[in-house]
Scaffold this active site. Sequence first.
Site, PDB file in Angstrom:
ATOM      1  N   HIS A 146      -7.465   1.493   0.468  1.00 46.16           N
ATOM      2  CA  HIS A 146      -7.222   2.682  -0.373  1.00 46.16           C
ATOM      3  C   HIS A 146      -7.377   2.390  -1.866  1.00 46.16           C
ATOM      4  O   HIS A 146      -6.432   2.532  -2.653  1.00 46.16           O
ATOM      5  CB  HIS A 146      -5.849   3.312  -0.073  1.00 46.16           C
ATOM      6  CG  HIS A 146      -4.704   2.353   0.075  1.00 46.16           C
ATOM      7  ND1 HIS A 146      -4.422   1.364  -0.835  1.00 46.16           N
ATOM      8  CD2 HIS A 146      -3.765   2.241   1.043  1.00 46.16           C
ATOM      9  CE1 HIS A 146      -3.365   0.698  -0.437  1.00 46.16           C
ATOM     10  NE2 HIS A 146      -2.941   1.203   0.710  1.00 46.16           N
ATOM     11  N   ASP A 197      -5.616   6.924   4.895  1.00 47.18           N
ATOM     12  CA  ASP A 197      -4.236   6.586   4.515  1.00 47.18           C
ATOM     13  C   ASP A 197      -3.326   7.790   4.722  1.00 47.18           C
ATOM     14  O   ASP A 197      -2.352   7.979   3.992  1.00 47.18           O
ATOM     15  CB  ASP A 197      -4.138   6.055   3.075  1.00 47.18           C
ATOM     16  CG  ASP A 197      -2.792   5.376   2.804  1.00 47.18           C
ATOM     17  OD1 ASP A 197      -2.088   5.026   3.777  1.00 47.18           O
ATOM     18  OD2 ASP A 197      -2.438   5.215   1.622  1.00 47.18           O
ATOM     19  N   LYS A 250      -2.989  -6.619   8.628  1.00 48.16           N
ATOM     20  CA  LYS A 250      -2.731  -5.923   7.362  1.00 48.16           C
ATOM     21  C   LYS A 250      -1.687  -6.673   6.548  1.00 48.16           C
ATOM     22  O   LYS A 250      -0.572  -6.894   7.019  1.00 48.16           O
ATOM     23  CB  LYS A 250      -2.224  -4.504   7.680  1.00 48.16           C
ATOM     24  CG  LYS A 250      -1.759  -3.706   6.474  1.00 48.16           C
ATOM     25  CD  LYS A 250      -2.929  -3.204   5.644  1.00 48.16           C
ATOM     26  CE  LYS A 250      -2.457  -2.524   4.367  1.00 48.16           C
ATOM     27  NZ  LYS A 250      -1.909  -1.188   4.597  1.00 48.16           N
ATOM     28  N   HIS A 272      -7.962   3.744   8.108  1.00 45.52           N
ATOM     29  CA  HIS A 272      -6.621   3.420   7.577  1.00 45.52           C
ATOM     30  C   HIS A 272      -5.724   4.615   7.893  1.00 45.52           C
ATOM     31  O   HIS A 272      -5.760   5.631   7.198  1.00 45.52           O
ATOM     32  CB  HIS A 272      -6.682   3.170   6.068  1.00 45.52           C
ATOM     33  CG  HIS A 272      -5.368   2.764   5.480  1.00 45.52           C
ATOM     34  ND1 HIS A 272      -5.224   1.666   4.658  1.00 45.52           N
ATOM     35  CD2 HIS A 272      -4.119   3.298   5.584  1.00 45.52           C
ATOM     36  CE1 HIS A 272      -3.960   1.542   4.288  1.00 45.52           C
ATOM     37  NE2 HIS A 272      -3.261   2.544   4.846  1.00 45.52           N
ATOM     38  N   HIS A 311      -3.085  -4.333   1.114  1.00 39.03           N
ATOM     39  CA  HIS A 311      -2.544  -3.335   0.183  1.00 39.03           C
ATOM     40  C   HIS A 311      -2.473  -4.043  -1.170  1.00 39.03           C
ATOM     41  O   HIS A 311      -1.540  -4.798  -1.424  1.00 39.03           O
ATOM     42  CB  HIS A 311      -1.157  -2.854   0.634  1.00 39.03           C
ATOM     43  CG  HIS A 311      -0.594  -1.786  -0.260  1.00 39.03           C
ATOM     44  ND1 HIS A 311      -0.287  -0.524   0.195  1.00 39.03           N
ATOM     45  CD2 HIS A 311      -0.323  -1.782  -1.592  1.00 39.03           C
ATOM     46  CE1 HIS A 311       0.170   0.202  -0.823  1.00 39.03           C
ATOM     47  NE2 HIS A 311       0.157  -0.545  -1.913  1.00 39.03           N
ATOM     48  N   HIS A 339      -1.754   6.013   9.339  1.00 35.84           N
ATOM     49  CA  HIS A 339      -0.361   5.803   9.752  1.00 35.84           C
ATOM     50  C   HIS A 339      -0.033   6.826  10.830  1.00 35.84           C
ATOM     51  O   HIS A 339      -0.052   8.029  10.568  1.00 35.84           O
ATOM     52  CB  HIS A 339       0.584   5.975   8.556  1.00 35.84           C
ATOM     53  CG  HIS A 339       0.327   4.968   7.477  1.00 35.84           C
ATOM     54  ND1 HIS A 339       0.931   3.730   7.450  1.00 35.84           N
ATOM     55  CD2 HIS A 339      -0.506   4.992   6.406  1.00 35.84           C
ATOM     56  CE1 HIS A 339       0.498   3.045   6.401  1.00 35.84           C
ATOM     57  NE2 HIS A 339      -0.380   3.790   5.757  1.00 35.84           N
TER      58      HIS A 339
END
Length: 336
Positions: A168, A240, A95, A12, A134, A14
């Site tokens: 997460h 994350d 996602k 995960h 999420h 970004h």
Amino acid sequence: MVVSLNEPLDMHLHLRDAGMLDIVAPLSAETFSGALVMPNLVPPVTTKEALLSYRKRILDAVGESTFMPYMTLFFKSDYSAGFLEAVKDDILAIKLYPAGITTNSEGGVSGFDLKELAPVLDAMSGLGIPLCVHGETGGFVMDREAEFIPIYEKLAKNFPDLKIIMEHITTKEAVEALKRFENLYATITLHHLYITLDDVAGGLLQPHLFCKPIAKRPEDREALLDAALKADPKVMFGSDSAPHPKDAKEAPGCAAGVFTAPIALQALVQLFEKHDALDRLQSFVSDNAKRIYGINPPEKRVILENSPYLVPDIYEGTVVPMFAGRTLEWRVVSAG
Ligand code: NCD
Ligand code: ZN
């Protein structure tokens, strides 16, 4: 003492775009064999063209590295089965964000009406595309994840062949839910293994530890630690790591996200050693993800030794990592 990790994976991540991508992608590529790349760009990644061009920008940013960006699409309930069939080989997962719940999630799902979601989820199920979620409601911030559990259960029950990854996770309720459904899995971040809400807001406010979902109570962290340290076969490491420019973090209206990618392995080794669980780290940081996602990432061996590592205050004058300016007990000595 040295620790050797094979094919570390960050499930995960970004990576952002443009200048930030150029700063952070090489840092992940240094110590990770591959990562699941989140699609919450502006605009989000929702087309095959956007997906392939983002992938190319990531590969350009990491240069010669063998780093594998496992791509994701931003969930939309109006994707056609034909579209999903056409992109399935270019993505590892889709996602799903509840609308407006976190950074760049405005185009996400509202209401969780199964009738509306079913065509896409059935198609994903048939094509074997996992769903990453999420999982937060719009409720009171400390309760958002626990309140979302019934939605996870509804999804898990109604789509038994769909692999659902609770992203997460931050609560003992989420750890419990994992046990109830065969098709539920989870990622756990580094920061949620280290901190509770007290570290974020118990003293002077710590913007660089502010993220979604917010860190919770000590008993929640204990439940996450228990799952991670025994490398529960249903959990995997997903940092994350969510970089924002320093001036967007150290500001009123602080952006949510903790930047951990460049220090994640060092801090994980430190944590697993402290808990006498180093023998489980390979599973947590790679083997479980390989098995859950059925992937065979590029070979990479990362060797760490226990000698002091001073974490930089800031990278490229732009982005502040977790543990900035502090000394970790483990450093990376080689990665290749
Ligand atoms: C993430 C981001 O900044 O993109 N922020 C965060 O606090 N984790 C989005 C997300 O994963 O929620
Ligand atoms: Zn994220």
